[in-house]
Structures are given as structure tokens and as C-alpha cells.
Design a protein around this motif. Structure first.
Motif, PDB file in Angstrom:
ATOM      1  N   CYS A   3     -12.683   2.133  67.698  1.00  0.00           N
ATOM      2  CA  CYS A   3     -12.604   1.201  68.824  1.00  0.00           C
ATOM      3  C   CYS A   3     -13.814   0.274  68.766  1.00  0.00           C
ATOM      4  CB  CYS A   3     -12.596   1.976  70.137  1.00  0.00           C
ATOM      5  SG  CYS A   3     -12.749   0.899  71.581  1.00  0.00           S
ATOM      6  N   LYS A   5     -15.304  -1.254  71.108  1.00  0.00           N
ATOM      7  CA  LYS A   5     -16.213  -1.019  72.238  1.00  0.00           C
ATOM      8  C   LYS A   5     -16.898   0.331  72.127  1.00  0.00           C
ATOM      9  CE  LYS A   5     -15.999  -4.677  74.770  1.00  0.00           C
ATOM     10  NZ  LYS A   5     -15.130  -5.402  75.680  1.00  0.00           N
ATOM     11  N   CYS A   6     -16.117   1.355  71.829  1.00  0.00           N
ATOM     12  CA  CYS A   6     -16.653   2.722  71.844  1.00  0.00           C
ATOM     13  C   CYS A   6     -17.348   3.095  70.538  1.00  0.00           C
ATOM     14  CB  CYS A   6     -15.537   3.718  72.134  1.00  0.00           C
ATOM     15  SG  CYS A   6     -14.631   3.349  73.642  1.00  0.00           S
ATOM     16  N   SER A  10     -11.528   6.398  68.286  1.00  0.00           N
ATOM     17  CA  SER A  10     -10.747   6.736  69.471  1.00  0.00           C
ATOM     18  C   SER A  10      -9.556   5.805  69.660  1.00  0.00           C
ATOM     19  CB  SER A  10     -11.653   6.682  70.713  1.00  0.00           C
ATOM     20  OG  SER A  10     -12.358   5.455  70.747  1.00  0.00           O
ATOM     21  N   CYS A  25      -7.053   2.739  72.991  1.00  0.00           N
ATOM     22  CA  CYS A  25      -8.247   3.582  72.936  1.00  0.00           C
ATOM     23  C   CYS A  25      -8.178   4.629  74.051  1.00  0.00           C
ATOM     24  CB  CYS A  25      -9.511   2.750  73.087  1.00  0.00           C
ATOM     25  SG  CYS A  25     -10.986   3.787  73.155  1.00  0.00           S
ATOM     26  N   ARG A  27     -10.471   6.429  75.046  1.00  0.00           N
ATOM     27  CA  ARG A  27     -11.719   6.537  75.802  1.00  0.00           C
ATOM     28  C   ARG A  27     -11.863   5.431  76.827  1.00  0.00           C
ATOM     29  NH1 ARG A  27     -17.007   6.109  74.092  1.00  0.00           N
ATOM     30  NH2 ARG A  27     -18.007   7.696  75.365  1.00  0.00           N
ATOM     31  N   CYS A  28     -11.849   4.161  76.355  1.00  0.00           N
ATOM     32  CA  CYS A  28     -12.111   3.038  77.275  1.00  0.00           C
ATOM     33  C   CYS A  28     -10.821   2.402  77.777  1.00  0.00           C
ATOM     34  CB  CYS A  28     -12.988   1.988  76.603  1.00  0.00           C
ATOM     35  SG  CYS A  28     -12.181   1.099  75.258  1.00  0.00           S
TER      36      CYS A  28
HETATM   37 ZN    ZN Z   1     -12.684   2.302  73.373  1.00  0.00          ZN
END
Ligand code: ZN
Ligand code: ZN
Length: 138
Positions: A3, A5-6, A10, A25, A27-28
């Protein structure tokens, strides 16, 4: 996939949503769209109304494309609207944060319609008609 961002693995295929294989994703809750997928998903002609202009006006985002490892640029989906998206200048994939998809849908609906109106008015103006007496694009 990682990802943007992460920065971890994920981002995974979520399955088909409205006919598009999206990467989501866990996670986010961001979503990655490969080139052409966002347009299909929100039913517009193009992923971004003017992709070349959007990339040209983009600023380095510090995020890395999960497909081709180029740096994404942060840019406006349409000029003069606050909504920012992250676009890969190389593969033209798009990363949207959680909650941005509905905003894109409403902007696309609005601007898709507006562009058609503006184009019609401009072509009439070129033929010598004056309509509304003002600048419709404002
Ligand atoms: Zn993410
Ligand atoms: Zn890319």
C-alpha cells in the motif's frame, strides 16, 4: 502489493466490485485503481477529466506506486476543487483514500454534465451566439 500509504503488503485484490477488479488496503481502507478502472467504476469517460493536466500540475507525494514503483503525484481531480488524489505519472494508476470514491462520484457527475454544457455553449459562441451573458465556466 504494498500500500502506498501504509508501506506494507496490505493491498490485496478484493474481488470484483461493479465489474472492476479493485485492490483494497485492509489497513487504511484505501483503494488502488489501475489505469482505466476508475473511469469504469464511476462511469465516466476518463479516469480523471484531464489526466495530462492533472499530472502536470501534480506535486511529489512521497508515495510509491504499488505497480511500477514510480513516485505518485498529488493532484486535484479537477482544478478548483479541493479533492486531491494520488496518481502515478508512469502507469496512470490512481490511489484513493478511504471515503474519496463517493466524492469522486459526485464530482464526476457534476463535472461530466458541466463539461457537456460548457462545450455546447462554446460552440454556439463560436457561431456568434451569445448565451447567458457571462462566463459559464466560473
Ligand atoms: Zn493502506
Ligand atoms: Zn505506476
Amino acid at each position: 502489493m504494498d500500500c502506498p500509504k501504509c508501506r506494507q503488503d496490505s493491498l490485496a485484490e478484493f474481488g470484483q466490485v461493479e465489474g472492476v477488479e479493485i485492490d483494497f488496503c485492509s489497513r487504511c481502507k484505501g483503494i488502488w485503481f489501475d489505469a482505466g478502472e476508475l473511469a469504469f467504476y464511476v462511469e465516466t469517460a476518463e479516469d480523471v477529466p484531464d489526466m495530462q493536466a492533472a499530472i502536470g500540475a501534480g506535486r511529489p507525494s512521497g508515495l510509491v506506486c504499488p505497480r511500477c514503483s514510480h513516485e505518485l503525484v498529488e493532484t486535484h481531480y479537477v482544478p478548483d476543487e479541493p479533492l486531491l488524489i494520488d496518481v502515478c505519472p508512469a502507469c496512470q494508476g490512481i490511489f484513493l483514500d478511504k471515503g474519496e470514491v463517493p466524492r469522486i462520484e459526485s464530482l464526476a457527475a457534476r463535472h461530466g454534465g458541466l463539461e457537456r454544457v460548457v462545450a455546447t455553449v462554446r460552440s454556439l459562441e463560436r457561431k456568434g451566439y451569445v448565451i447567458l451573458g457571462g462566463n459559464i465556466s466560473k
